[in-house]
Motif scaffolding. Structure first.
Motif, short mmCIF file in Angstrom:
data_model
loop_
_atom_site.label_atom_id
_atom_site.label_comp_id
_atom_site.label_asym_id
_atom_site.label_seq_id
_atom_site.Cartn_x
_atom_site.Cartn_y
_atom_site.Cartn_z
N VAL A 147 0.83 -1.20 0.00
CA VAL A 147 0.00 0.00 0.00
C VAL A 147 0.87 1.25 0.00
O VAL A 147 1.83 1.36 0.74
CB VAL A 147 -0.91 0.02 1.25
CG1 VAL A 147 -1.78 1.27 1.28
CG2 VAL A 147 -1.76 -1.24 1.33
N ARG A 148 0.47 2.20 -0.86
CA ARG A 148 1.05 3.55 -0.85
C ARG A 148 -0.08 4.52 -1.16
O ARG A 148 -0.58 4.58 -2.29
CB ARG A 148 2.15 3.70 -1.89
CG ARG A 148 2.73 5.11 -1.90
CD ARG A 148 3.86 5.23 -2.90
NE ARG A 148 4.34 6.59 -2.94
CZ ARG A 148 4.47 7.30 -4.04
NH1 ARG A 148 4.19 6.77 -5.22
NH2 ARG A 148 4.90 8.54 -3.98
N GLY A 149 -0.49 5.25 -0.13
CA GLY A 149 -1.61 6.19 -0.31
C GLY A 149 -2.86 5.45 -0.73
O GLY A 149 -3.28 4.50 -0.08
N ASP A 150 -3.45 5.87 -1.86
CA ASP A 150 -4.68 5.24 -2.33
C ASP A 150 -4.42 4.09 -3.30
O ASP A 150 -5.34 3.55 -3.89
CB ASP A 150 -5.61 6.28 -2.96
CG ASP A 150 -5.00 6.95 -4.18
OD1 ASP A 150 -3.81 6.70 -4.50
OD2 ASP A 150 -5.72 7.74 -4.83
N ARG A 151 -3.15 3.73 -3.46
CA ARG A 151 -2.78 2.65 -4.39
C ARG A 151 -2.47 1.38 -3.59
O ARG A 151 -1.68 1.41 -2.67
CB ARG A 151 -1.57 3.07 -5.20
CG ARG A 151 -1.14 2.01 -6.17
CD ARG A 151 -0.75 2.58 -7.49
NE ARG A 151 -0.56 1.49 -8.41
CZ ARG A 151 0.44 1.39 -9.23
NH1 ARG A 151 1.33 2.36 -9.31
NH2 ARG A 151 0.54 0.35 -10.03
N THR A 152 -3.10 0.28 -3.98
CA THR A 152 -2.88 -1.01 -3.32
C THR A 152 -2.69 -2.09 -4.37
O THR A 152 -3.44 -2.15 -5.35
CB THR A 152 -4.09 -1.40 -2.42
OG1 THR A 152 -4.26 -0.39 -1.43
CG2 THR A 152 -3.87 -2.74 -1.74
N VAL A 153 -1.67 -2.93 -4.15
CA VAL A 153 -1.45 -4.12 -4.98
C VAL A 153 -1.55 -5.31 -4.04
O VAL A 153 -0.99 -5.30 -2.94
CB VAL A 153 -0.07 -4.08 -5.66
CG1 VAL A 153 0.23 -5.39 -6.35
CG2 VAL A 153 0.00 -2.93 -6.65
#
Length: 185
Positions: free
Chosen positions: A61-67
């Protein structure tokens, strides 16, 4: 007299095997899966089921980005091998050849910059090291891995299967096992 008894119990496990469970300060031998000591087993951490289920996922997770990655996804990424020690606050140190994905490469999936702090979360539901903060210098180090293997074999459950953090010069207690989330902060 009571203090002496506590001191004996805290250290006697180095010499008396049946006292190892209560000897929190006793130096450990290489006894353990894959030839390295284990302080906290998967059973004791309460992660046996969650670590071995096919539903295991790692969130990056980084901010609003998730993998979200499965263990197979992690194994399909470029792999590295590093020989690194684990130095424990209990007084033992042991080296292993760890194989897995460079942490930087995993974090690149969410476009994380090279030297950022990361909060690493374990599948453990409680405990003081369930979440640890990994400073950016470790993240930027090419030798820091999300380990999947130890000495050429799949990582043992008690060593952190399905994935564990291994970083050079970081205390063993902070080498998070059973990693389920990496969050850039």
């Amino acid at each position: 007299m009571g203090a002496a008894a506590v001191a004996v119990l805290a250290t006697a496990g180095s010499a008396v095997p049946w006292l190892r469970q209560v000897s929190v300060l006793g130096v450990r031998s290489g006894d353990g899966p894959q030839g390295l000591p284990v302080n906290t087993s998967a059973a004791r951490a309460g992660v046996t089921a969650s670590a071995t289920t096919a539903a295991y996922r790692l969130e990056v997770v980084r901010g609003d980005r998730t993998v979200v990655l499965t263990r197979d996804d992690l194994a399909a990424l470029p792999q590295r091998t590093e020989t690194l020690p684990i130095a424990c606050v209990e007084g033992w140190s042991a080296s292993g050849t760890w194989g897995g994905v460079r942490l930087r490469d995993v974090l690149a999936l969410v476009d994380a910059p090279g030297e950022v702090d990361v909060v690493v979360t374990s599948l453990q539901e409680s405990g003081p090291f369930r979440r640890t903060r990994l400073p950016g210098g470790f993240v930027a180090d090419d030798r820091t891995l999300l380990a999947l293997r130890l000495d050429g074999e799949t990582l043992a459950l008690d060593h952190g299967y399905p994935a564990r953090l291994i970083a050079p010069n970081r205390p063993g207690v902070l080498q998070t096992k059973w990693v389920t989330r990496l969050e850039v902060v």
